[in-house]
Motif scaffolding. Structure first.
Motif, PDB file in Angstrom:
ATOM      1  N   ILE A 296       0.821  -1.214   0.000  1.00 14.86           N
ATOM      2  CA  ILE A 296       0.000   0.000   0.000  1.00 14.86           C
ATOM      3  C   ILE A 296       0.855   1.264   0.000  1.00 14.86           C
ATOM      4  O   ILE A 296       0.363   2.354   0.227  1.00 14.86           O
ATOM      5  N   SER A 297       2.139   1.102  -0.262  1.00 17.29           N
ATOM      6  CA  SER A 297       3.053   2.243  -0.258  1.00 17.29           C
ATOM      7  C   SER A 297       2.687   3.268  -1.309  1.00 17.29           C
ATOM      8  O   SER A 297       2.240   2.920  -2.397  1.00 17.29           O
TER       9      SER A 297
ATOM     10  N   VAL B 181      18.154   3.903  -3.290  1.00 17.95           N
ATOM     11  CA  VAL B 181      17.349   4.255  -2.122  1.00 17.95           C
ATOM     12  C   VAL B 181      18.202   4.128  -0.874  1.00 17.95           C
ATOM     13  O   VAL B 181      18.859   3.109  -0.662  1.00 17.95           O
ATOM     14  N   HIS B 182      18.184   5.159  -0.067  1.00 18.76           N
ATOM     15  CA  HIS B 182      18.841   5.107   1.235  1.00 18.76           C
ATOM     16  C   HIS B 182      17.864   4.460   2.205  1.00 18.76           C
ATOM     17  O   HIS B 182      16.936   5.102   2.681  1.00 18.76           O
ATOM     18  N   ALA B 183      18.067   3.206   2.464  1.00 14.74           N
ATOM     19  CA  ALA B 183      17.185   2.471   3.378  1.00 14.74           C
ATOM     20  C   ALA B 183      18.002   2.096   4.615  1.00 14.74           C
ATOM     21  O   ALA B 183      18.986   1.364   4.514  1.00 14.74           O
ATOM     22  N   PHE B 184      17.591   2.606   5.752  1.00 10.52           N
ATOM     23  CA  PHE B 184      18.299   2.369   6.997  1.00 10.52           C
ATOM     24  C   PHE B 184      17.336   1.749   8.006  1.00 10.52           C
ATOM     25  O   PHE B 184      16.677   2.467   8.772  1.00 10.52           O
ATOM     26  N   PRO B 185      17.237   0.426   8.032  1.00 12.30           N
ATOM     27  CA  PRO B 185      16.289  -0.227   8.933  1.00 12.30           C
ATOM     28  C   PRO B 185      16.484   0.134  10.403  1.00 12.30           C
ATOM     29  O   PRO B 185      15.517   0.328  11.127  1.00 12.30           O
ATOM     30  N   TYR B 186      17.740   0.248  10.828  1.00  8.92           N
ATOM     31  CA  TYR B 186      17.971   0.545  12.237  1.00  8.92           C
ATOM     32  C   TYR B 186      17.408   1.911  12.607  1.00  8.92           C
ATOM     33  O   TYR B 186      16.844   2.093  13.693  1.00  8.92           O
ATOM     34  N   LEU B 187      17.531   2.893  11.726  1.00  9.75           N
ATOM     35  CA  LEU B 187      16.990   4.225  12.025  1.00  9.75           C
ATOM     36  C   LEU B 187      15.469   4.199  12.125  1.00  9.75           C
ATOM     37  O   LEU B 187      14.884   4.953  12.900  1.00  9.75           O
TER      38      LEU B 187
ATOM     39  N   ARG C  41       3.446  -9.842   7.262  1.00 10.58           N
ATOM     40  CA  ARG C  41       2.814 -10.588   6.178  1.00 10.58           C
ATOM     41  C   ARG C  41       2.067  -9.564   5.324  1.00 10.58           C
ATOM     42  O   ARG C  41       1.334  -8.731   5.815  1.00 10.58           O
ATOM     43  N   ASP C  42       2.303  -9.640   4.012  1.00 10.09           N
ATOM     44  CA  ASP C  42       1.642  -8.735   3.066  1.00 10.09           C
ATOM     45  C   ASP C  42       1.159  -9.596   1.904  1.00 10.09           C
ATOM     46  O   ASP C  42       1.908  -9.879   0.967  1.00 10.09           O
ATOM     47  N   GLY C  43      -0.089 -10.032   1.977  1.00  8.66           N
ATOM     48  CA  GLY C  43      -0.614 -10.937   0.967  1.00  8.66           C
ATOM     49  C   GLY C  43       0.154 -12.239   0.999  1.00  8.66           C
ATOM     50  O   GLY C  43       0.289 -12.862   2.048  1.00  8.66           O
ATOM     51  N   ASN C  44       0.691 -12.641  -0.142  1.00  8.09           N
ATOM     52  CA  ASN C  44       1.474 -13.875  -0.232  1.00  8.09           C
ATOM     53  C   ASN C  44       2.921 -13.701   0.217  1.00  8.09           C
ATOM     54  O   ASN C  44       3.656 -14.677   0.310  1.00  8.09           O
ATOM     55  N   LEU C  45       3.329 -12.468   0.460  1.00  5.01           N
ATOM     56  CA  LEU C  45       4.717 -12.195   0.837  1.00  5.01           C
ATOM     57  C   LEU C  45       4.878 -12.152   2.346  1.00  5.01           C
ATOM     58  O   LEU C  45       4.031 -11.626   3.061  1.00  5.01           O
ATOM     59  N   GLY C  46       5.989 -12.690   2.817  1.00  3.95           N
ATOM     60  CA  GLY C  46       6.329 -12.626   4.233  1.00  3.95           C
ATOM     61  C   GLY C  46       7.706 -12.012   4.387  1.00  3.95           C
ATOM     62  O   GLY C  46       8.650 -12.413   3.701  1.00  3.95           O
TER      63      GLY C  46
ATOM     64  N   ASP D 264      10.896  -3.200  -1.063  1.00  3.60           N
ATOM     65  CA  ASP D 264       9.638  -3.512  -1.756  1.00  3.60           C
ATOM     66  C   ASP D 264       8.664  -2.340  -1.685  1.00  3.60           C
ATOM     67  O   ASP D 264       7.900  -2.100  -2.623  1.00  3.60           O
ATOM     68  N   SER D 265       8.691  -1.581  -0.607  1.00  5.47           N
ATOM     69  CA  SER D 265       7.816  -0.412  -0.487  1.00  5.47           C
ATOM     70  C   SER D 265       8.096   0.602  -1.587  1.00  5.47           C
ATOM     71  O   SER D 265       7.188   1.186  -2.167  1.00  5.47           O
TER      72      SER D 265
END
Length: 93
Positions: free
Chosen positions: A16-17, A43-49, A73-78, A88-89
């Motif tokens: 839904i992004s 893309v600057h993706a920083f999960p910890y932040l 869980r997002d539909g068929n994706l985990g 993915d977003s």
């Protein structure tokens, strides 16, 4: 060109992004240029932040690639780590 994850107005779950209103005008001009010239969009993706900003909502093990469980869980994706969900977003948006 590179962008921060903040170009998204929301991104959870990834399917839904949406791009933020401010980013759409710019991205609509830049993405066709990148595509026509076969350039990547980085893309600057920083999960910890993301965890630091919302520790009550984001599990630390999910942000640090330390879980073997599906956390989102997002539909068929985990998703077992936040980084994959963040990437993915951007694709979905």
């Amino acid at each position: 060109m590179s962008v921060f994850q903040s170009v998204l107005s929301f991104s959870d779950p990834p399917s839904i992004s949406q791009s933020s209103v401010a980013a759409i005008a710019i991205l609509k001009r830049i993405i066709p240029f990148l595509d026509a010239n076969k350039y990547p969009l980085l893309v600057h993706a920083f999960p910890y932040l993301t965890y630091v900003a919302e520790p009550s909502r984001v599990r630390l093990d999910y942000a640090l690639f330390n879980t073997t469980d599906v956390v989102v869980r997002d539909g068929n994706l985990g998703y077992k780590n936040l980084f994959d969900a963040m990437v993915d977003s951007v694709y979905w948006a």
